[in-house]
Design an enzyme around this catalytic site. Structure first.
Site, PDB file in Angstrom:
ATOM      1  CB  SER A   1     -40.964  78.558  66.437  1.00 38.13           C
ATOM      2  OG  SER A   1     -39.675  78.871  65.970  1.00 38.13           O
TER       3      SER A   1
ATOM      4  CG  HIS B   1     -39.484  74.338  65.599  1.00 34.72           C
ATOM      5  ND1 HIS B   1     -39.593  73.315  64.672  1.00 34.72           N
ATOM      6  CD2 HIS B   1     -38.847  75.350  64.954  1.00 34.72           C
ATOM      7  CE1 HIS B   1     -39.059  73.688  63.523  1.00 34.72           C
ATOM      8  NE2 HIS B   1     -38.598  74.925  63.667  1.00 34.72           N
TER       9      HIS B   1
ATOM     10  CG  ASP C   1     -36.225  77.972  63.886  1.00 34.10           C
ATOM     11  OD1 ASP C   1     -36.386  76.961  63.182  1.00 34.10           O
ATOM     12  OD2 ASP C   1     -37.138  78.745  64.183  1.00 34.10           O
TER      13      ASP C   1
ATOM     14  N   GLY D   1     -35.041  81.397  57.706  1.00 35.91           N
ATOM     15  CA  GLY D   1     -34.107  82.436  58.142  1.00 35.91           C
ATOM     16  C   GLY D   1     -34.710  83.484  59.047  1.00 35.91           C
ATOM     17  CG  PHE D   2     -35.318  86.558  58.382  1.00 35.41           C
ATOM     18  CD1 PHE D   2     -34.448  87.280  59.189  1.00 35.41           C
ATOM     19  CD2 PHE D   2     -34.896  86.214  57.097  1.00 35.41           C
ATOM     20  CE1 PHE D   2     -33.197  87.659  58.727  1.00 35.41           C
ATOM     21  CE2 PHE D   2     -33.653  86.589  56.621  1.00 35.41           C
ATOM     22  CZ  PHE D   2     -32.799  87.328  57.443  1.00 35.41           C
TER      23      PHE D   2
ATOM     24  N   GLY E   1     -41.907  85.668  61.354  1.00 34.66           N
ATOM     25  CA  GLY E   1     -42.815  86.774  61.067  1.00 34.66           C
ATOM     26  C   GLY E   1     -43.004  87.055  59.583  1.00 34.66           C
TER      27      GLY E   1
ATOM     28  CG  ASP F   1     -40.931  76.099  60.571  1.00 37.16           C
ATOM     29  OD1 ASP F   1     -41.452  77.042  61.178  1.00 37.16           O
ATOM     30  OD2 ASP F   1     -39.726  75.804  60.674  1.00 37.16           O
ATOM     31  N   GLY F   2     -43.657  78.171  59.451  1.00 30.05           N
ATOM     32  CA  GLY F   2     -43.514  79.550  58.994  1.00 30.05           C
ATOM     33  C   GLY F   2     -44.833  80.215  58.637  1.00 30.05           C
ATOM     34  N   GLY F   3     -45.125  81.295  59.305  1.00 35.76           N
ATOM     35  CA  GLY F   3     -46.328  82.064  58.960  1.00 35.76           C
ATOM     36  C   GLY F   3     -47.644  81.392  59.318  1.00 35.76           C
TER      37      GLY F   3
ATOM     38  N   GLY G   1     -44.408  80.410  65.908  1.00 38.10           N
ATOM     39  CA  GLY G   1     -43.520  81.253  66.703  1.00 38.10           C
ATOM     40  C   GLY G   1     -44.255  82.430  67.303  1.00 38.10           C
TER      41      GLY G   1
HETATM   42  C1  DX5 Z   1     -38.220  80.314  60.029  1.00 35.71           C
HETATM   43  C2  DX5 Z   1     -38.243  79.348  61.198  1.00 35.71           C
HETATM   44  C3  DX5 Z   1     -39.559  79.239  61.905  1.00 35.71           C
HETATM   45  C4  DX5 Z   1     -40.015  80.537  62.537  1.00 35.71           C
HETATM   46  C5  DX5 Z   1     -41.502  80.562  62.593  1.00 35.71           C
HETATM   47  O1  DX5 Z   1     -36.961  80.306  59.439  1.00 35.71           O
HETATM   48  O2  DX5 Z   1     -37.877  78.057  60.773  1.00 35.71           O
HETATM   49  O3  DX5 Z   1     -39.534  78.187  62.858  1.00 35.71           O
HETATM   50  O4  DX5 Z   1     -39.512  80.722  63.822  1.00 35.71           O
HETATM   51  O5  DX5 Z   1     -41.914  81.789  63.098  1.00 35.71           O
HETATM   52  P1  DX5 Z   1     -43.396  82.326  62.822  1.00 35.71           P
HETATM   53  O6  DX5 Z   1     -44.342  81.254  63.306  1.00 35.71           O
HETATM   54  O7  DX5 Z   1     -43.468  83.564  63.669  1.00 35.71           O
HETATM   55  O8  DX5 Z   1     -43.522  82.568  61.359  1.00 35.71           O
HETATM   56 ZN    ZN Z   2     -38.093  76.259  62.076  1.00 40.32          ZN
END
Ligand code: DX5
Ligand code: ZN
Length: 225
Positions: free
Chosen positions: A9, A34, A36, A143-144, A146, A176-178, A198
């Site tokens: 990401s 990926h 965003d 949206g974010f 981490g 996707d995410g965490g 990410g």
């Molecule tokens: C969140 C995004 C993710 C994010 C993942 O809104 O869609 O793609 O970048 O980041 P990590 O892997 O650091 O949680």
């Molecule tokens: Zn994403």
């Protein structure tokens, strides 16, 4: 052994060094990039636009997936396909007619994916799953980066896998995410064949070590389950 693809990401990359960052994850053998996109409406913040997709397209032959966290994905689908996306991900929760948007994307020769937020029931996607190449289950609120992994996503992934097998469909299931070396195992066991990562890749000094660890953890589980 089950395989789990890694999508890096770009939100977590150092965008001032885009070329080096793309080369770094290519070398680390990620399977795709990926990207965003955020519009300040669907999610509170703004992020990457079509110019970034174009720039990444010029830098790599890796597949690019574009995650549209925007209120009107139907309005901008063509822009992102033309910018170089191989797969376009749209949210069920956005203001559009999801079936029409997914079809429009495929008609343009691009792969189409449907994403759902952590609070959305996976059953709501069932009638659309014969129209998608990927179902993306968000394991954080979009949206974010981490944020901590929301474990309830795993049950949705199990259901999505059972539905796919029962109905002889072939979509990929992505989370996707965490996702970290701690959470990737449960993702694979639940039935995900892709994870979006990410920070655990881009913020590490050695991206090769990072992906090696993630794959090892994914395979440990995959071999047993
Ligand atoms: C969140 C995004 C993710 C994010 C993942 O809104 O869609 O793609 O970048 O980041 P990590 O892997 O650091 O949680
Ligand atoms: Zn994403």
């Amino acid at each position: 052994m089950r395989t789990c693809r890694l999508a890096a990401s770009l939100l977590a990359a150092d965008l001032g060094r885009l070329e080096q960052e793309v080369q770094r994850v290519e070398k680390a053998l990620v399977d795709s990039i990926h990207i965003d996109v955020m519009d300040g409406h669907f999610v509170p913040y703004f992020a990457l636009g079509a110019e970034v997709v174009q720039a990444v397209r010029r830098l790599t032959r890796l597949p690019i997936e574009v995650h549209l966290m925007i209120q009107q994905p139907d309005r901008y689908a063509r822009t992102f396909v033309e910018a170089g996306a191989d797969l376009l991900i749209v949210h069920l929760e956005a203001y559009h007619h999801p079936q029409r948007t997914l079809r429009t994307i495929r008609d343009m020769g691009c792969q189409a994916a449907l994403a759902i937020n952590p609070m959305t029931l996976v059953e709501k996607t069932y009638s659309l799953l014969d129209e998608v190449d990927q179902l993306l289950c968000m394991s954080v609120n979009p949206g974010f980066m981490g944020q901590p992994f929301i474990i309830e996503v795993l049950e949705k992934v199990r259901l999505a896998q059972a539905y796919r097998d029962k109905n002889h469909l072939s979509y990929n299931i992505s989370i996707d995410g965490g996702v970290t070396d701690e959470t990737i195992g449960p993702c694979v066991t639940a039935g995900a064949n892709q994870v979006v990562v990410g920070r655990p890749i881009f913020t590490q000094k050695d991206a090769c070590d990072a992906t090696r660890l993630l794959r090892a953890r994914a395979n440990e589980v995959g071999a047993g389950g």
